[in-house]
Design a protein around this motif. Structure first.
Motif, mmCIF file in Angstrom:
data_model
loop_
_atom_site.group_PDB
_atom_site.id
_atom_site.type_symbol
_atom_site.label_atom_id
_atom_site.label_comp_id
_atom_site.label_asym_id
_atom_site.label_seq_id
_atom_site.Cartn_x
_atom_site.Cartn_y
_atom_site.Cartn_z
ATOM 1 N N TRP A 1 -32.273 -41.906 -29.231
ATOM 2 C CA TRP A 1 -30.995 -42.069 -28.549
ATOM 3 C C TRP A 1 -29.967 -42.744 -29.458
ATOM 4 C CZ3 TRP A 1 -27.530 -41.398 -24.919
ATOM 5 C CH2 TRP A 1 -26.671 -42.417 -24.547
ATOM 6 N N SER A 2 -30.376 -43.754 -30.184
ATOM 7 C CA SER A 2 -29.441 -44.521 -31.008
ATOM 8 C C SER A 2 -28.960 -43.752 -32.239
ATOM 9 C CB SER A 2 -30.083 -45.838 -31.436
ATOM 10 O OG SER A 2 -31.280 -45.578 -32.145
ATOM 11 N N GLY B 1 -24.525 -37.080 -22.246
ATOM 12 C CA GLY B 1 -24.004 -38.437 -22.280
ATOM 13 C C GLY B 1 -22.600 -38.570 -21.754
ATOM 14 N N GLU C 1 -19.341 -41.192 -22.490
ATOM 15 C CA GLU C 1 -18.818 -42.247 -23.356
ATOM 16 C C GLU C 1 -18.204 -43.351 -22.499
ATOM 17 O OE1 GLU C 1 -16.612 -41.387 -27.205
ATOM 18 O OE2 GLU C 1 -14.980 -42.108 -25.901
ATOM 19 N N LYS C 2 -18.577 -44.597 -22.802
ATOM 20 C CA LYS C 2 -17.997 -45.744 -22.098
ATOM 21 C C LYS C 2 -17.991 -46.926 -23.058
ATOM 22 C CE LYS C 2 -22.068 -47.735 -19.818
ATOM 23 N NZ LYS C 2 -21.836 -49.112 -20.183
ATOM 24 N N SER C 3 -17.302 -47.979 -22.692
ATOM 25 C CA SER C 3 -17.303 -49.163 -23.546
ATOM 26 C C SER C 3 -18.709 -49.752 -23.563
ATOM 27 C CB SER C 3 -16.288 -50.188 -23.039
ATOM 28 O OG SER C 3 -16.619 -50.583 -21.725
ATOM 29 N N ALA C 4 -19.038 -50.451 -24.634
ATOM 30 C CA ALA C 4 -20.396 -50.963 -24.876
ATOM 31 C C ALA C 4 -21.325 -49.771 -25.113
ATOM 32 C CB ALA C 4 -20.863 -51.869 -23.747
ATOM 33 N N THR C 5 -22.421 -49.675 -24.398
ATOM 34 C CA THR C 5 -23.395 -48.600 -24.613
ATOM 35 C C THR C 5 -23.111 -47.419 -23.702
ATOM 36 O OG1 THR C 5 -25.045 -50.271 -25.163
ATOM 37 C CG2 THR C 5 -25.863 -48.074 -24.669
ATOM 38 N N ASP C 6 -23.058 -46.214 -24.282
ATOM 39 C CA ASP C 6 -22.841 -44.993 -23.501
ATOM 40 C C ASP C 6 -23.999 -44.756 -22.539
ATOM 41 O OD1 ASP C 6 -20.609 -44.658 -25.051
ATOM 42 O OD2 ASP C 6 -21.318 -42.864 -26.083
#
Length: 183
Positions: free
Chosen positions: A56-57, A106, A108-113
């Motif tokens: 994932w990363s 996925g 996309e969002k702030s911090a971790t998606d």
């Protein structure tokens, strides 16, 4: 009261705002496949993406929306968001053997998606030839090239015996078949 909280807590923790309709999909060689991912209300204006890679990363984003319902396309992959249905759809076209892998839907969002894993496989291909009774005892071969003089033989029989286990002969129906899997 304490018992109620203990029983209720796992239900709240198990809720995830993004889900794949199916966590495993397949498509035919040179064909296409569709993956649908659903999200909870409130995520309509966020960018949706499709990435490839087991981790994932470290996955590589192949296509991403601009936060609207406009379709985004990159090479043989497209993605389209349907805000009303809270679903985005990924289409992979012209599938090749090496497209089989782990992918991620996925947001996309702030911090971790947000992300959810989807396994993609390519269906095996079966090729079949029919022959007449006069060819029963002849050697049957599958070649990679069209030129018979310089062809690379992928599989071959000796009469009615097989040299590779992905080739089959049905002498009653007079068929010679080969099943191919990706490598």
């Amino acid at each position: 009261m304490w018992l109620f909280l203990v029983l209720f807590l796992p239900v709240v923790q198990g809720s995830y705002p993004l889900r794949a309709v199916s966590n495993a999909v397949s498509g035919p060689l040179r064909g296409s496949l569709i993956v649908q991912c659903r999200y909870d209300p409130g995520w309509e204006t966020y960018k949706k993406w499709w990435c490839r890679g087991a981790e994932w990363s470290n996955c590589r984003i192949l296509v991403i929306t601009n936060g609207s319902e406009e379709e985004a396309k990159s090479n043989q992959v497209s993605i389209k968001d349907n805000r009303k249905l809270h679903t985005f759809t990924v289409t992979m076209e012209e599938l090749r053997w090496n497209d089989a892998d782990t992918y991620w839907c996925g947001i996309e969002k702030s911090a971790t998606d947000l992300g959810v894993e989807v396994k993609v496989t390519i269906d095996p291909v079966t090729m079949q030839c029919h022959y007449g009774p006069e060819w029963d005892t002849y050697v049957k071969s599958w070649c990679q090239e069209a030129d018979l003089n310089g062809c690379n033989i992928l599989a071959q029989t000796t009469g009615s015996e097989l040299k590779k286990n992905h080739v089959s002969i049905n002498q009653k129906k007079r068929t010679f078949s080969m099943r191919i899997w990706g490598e």
